[in-house]
Motif scaffolding. Structure first.
Motif, short mmCIF file in Angstrom:
data_model
loop_
_atom_site.label_atom_id
_atom_site.label_comp_id
_atom_site.label_asym_id
_atom_site.label_seq_id
_atom_site.Cartn_x
_atom_site.Cartn_y
_atom_site.Cartn_z
N ASN A 19 4.24 -36.42 2.05
CA ASN A 19 2.95 -36.20 1.39
C ASN A 19 2.48 -34.77 1.57
O ASN A 19 1.88 -34.18 0.65
CB ASN A 19 1.91 -37.18 1.94
CG ASN A 19 2.00 -38.55 1.28
OD1 ASN A 19 2.13 -38.65 0.06
ND2 ASN A 19 1.94 -39.60 2.07
N ASP A 73 1.47 -32.31 -1.38
CA ASP A 73 0.13 -31.73 -1.38
C ASP A 73 0.18 -30.20 -1.44
O ASP A 73 -0.71 -29.56 -2.01
CB ASP A 73 -0.65 -32.16 -0.13
CG ASP A 73 -1.02 -33.64 -0.15
OD1 ASP A 73 -0.96 -34.26 -1.24
OD2 ASP A 73 -1.34 -34.18 0.93
N GLU A 74 1.22 -29.61 -0.85
CA GLU A 74 1.37 -28.15 -0.86
C GLU A 74 1.88 -27.62 -2.20
O GLU A 74 1.92 -26.41 -2.42
CB GLU A 74 2.33 -27.71 0.25
CG GLU A 74 1.76 -27.83 1.65
CD GLU A 74 0.74 -26.75 1.98
OE1 GLU A 74 0.50 -25.87 1.13
OE2 GLU A 74 0.17 -26.80 3.08
#
Length: 273
Positions: free
Chosen positions: A144, A148-149
């Protein structure tokens, strides 16, 4: 604009152990943002001229250009008597030629019958330090965090019985993550358990799948690929290896025609034999 590396004056020269996949990319991001590591190199360990189909060298060259980091390839001879000695010698050459004081790796946990991290042992033997920013990280949180990055990741190699050819070239996204969690929840058959097969590791730590990163927060340019729409299929006999690393009778990999970035941005490639 790509974020700049802000480092302390005493930060040791650091290389990232590189395959181009998801874990080493996240390790690079951790080291880059830490401030205590002067990240300058990507280091690839290779058996002579043998190509690892899951991580094509052309792909890694393009990543290095986009990241503006020098790619160092440590070539092992075609016949290796002691792998640990070979790694220690190769790392020693990188230490002496480039002043590398730390190697950062995306390893998450022990593999197979290992009792200690391989790269940590090899670095110790060569007299440098090993940085393990992902060690023992929760694997779902790690995946995740990558998403997310803004990392764009594709599956470059998958193995039966967990996957099939439809996963090749597919993006590792929330849908793929959910499907892998469902594969884990379904479990294994009695025959699979008796054969020594272990459940799917969510991050593919036992070799169930491999990935390549197309873009991420430190990339100046997206890596553009010319891929065959059909995966390469390789049928192999099940081995006695303890774990899933070689325990598959069918493997699919990407078929790479050409890999390039739009412009070269100053990186170069060095091969150490």
């Amino acid at each position: 604009m790509v974020e700049q590396q802000i480092i302390s004056t005493s930060a040791p020269i650091t290389a990232i152990s590189w395959t181009g996949g998801k874990d080493c990319n996240l390790a690079l991001l951790h080291a880059w943002r830490d401030g205590n590591f002067d990240v300058r190199y990507l280091i690839v360990f290779r058996l002579g001229t043998k190509q690892f189909k899951a991580h094509p060298l052309k792909f890694m060259e393009a990543q290095a250009r986009s990241l503006d980091l020098r790619l160092i390839i440590v070539d092992f001879p075609d016949v290796v008597v002691d792998w640990m000695d070979a790694y220690v010698e190769g790392i020693g050459k990188v230490r002496d030629e480039y002043g590398v004081q730390v190697i950062s790796t995306g390893d998450i946990n022990l593999v197979g019958m290992m009792q200690r991290n391989w790269m940590e042992r090899a670095c110790e033997g060569a007299g440098i330090k090993c940085h393990l920013p992902l060690w023992d990280i929760d694997k779902e949180k790690a995946l995740n965090a990558m998403l997310d990055e803004g990392f764009e990741i594709i599956f470059s190699c998958v193995k039966a019985p967990f996957f099939d050819e439809t996963w090749i070239n597919r993006k590792l996204d929330q849908t793929a993550l959910q499907e892998m969690k469902e594969i884990i929840e379904r479990g294994l058959t009695d025959d699979q358990l008796k054969s020594g097969l272990k459940p799917l590791d969510l991050c593919g730590e036992r070799g169930e799948y491999h990935t390549m990163c197309v873009f991420g927060p430190l990339y100046k340019l997206r890596v553009e690929m010319d891929l065959s729409p059909e995966a390469q299929k390789e049928e192999t006999p099940v081995t006695d290896w303890k774990g899933n690393i070689h325990n598959s009778n069918c493997i699919w990999t990407i078929s790479l025609k050409e890999t390039e970035v739009e412009v070269a941005v100053g990186s170069s490639i060095t091969i150490i034999k």
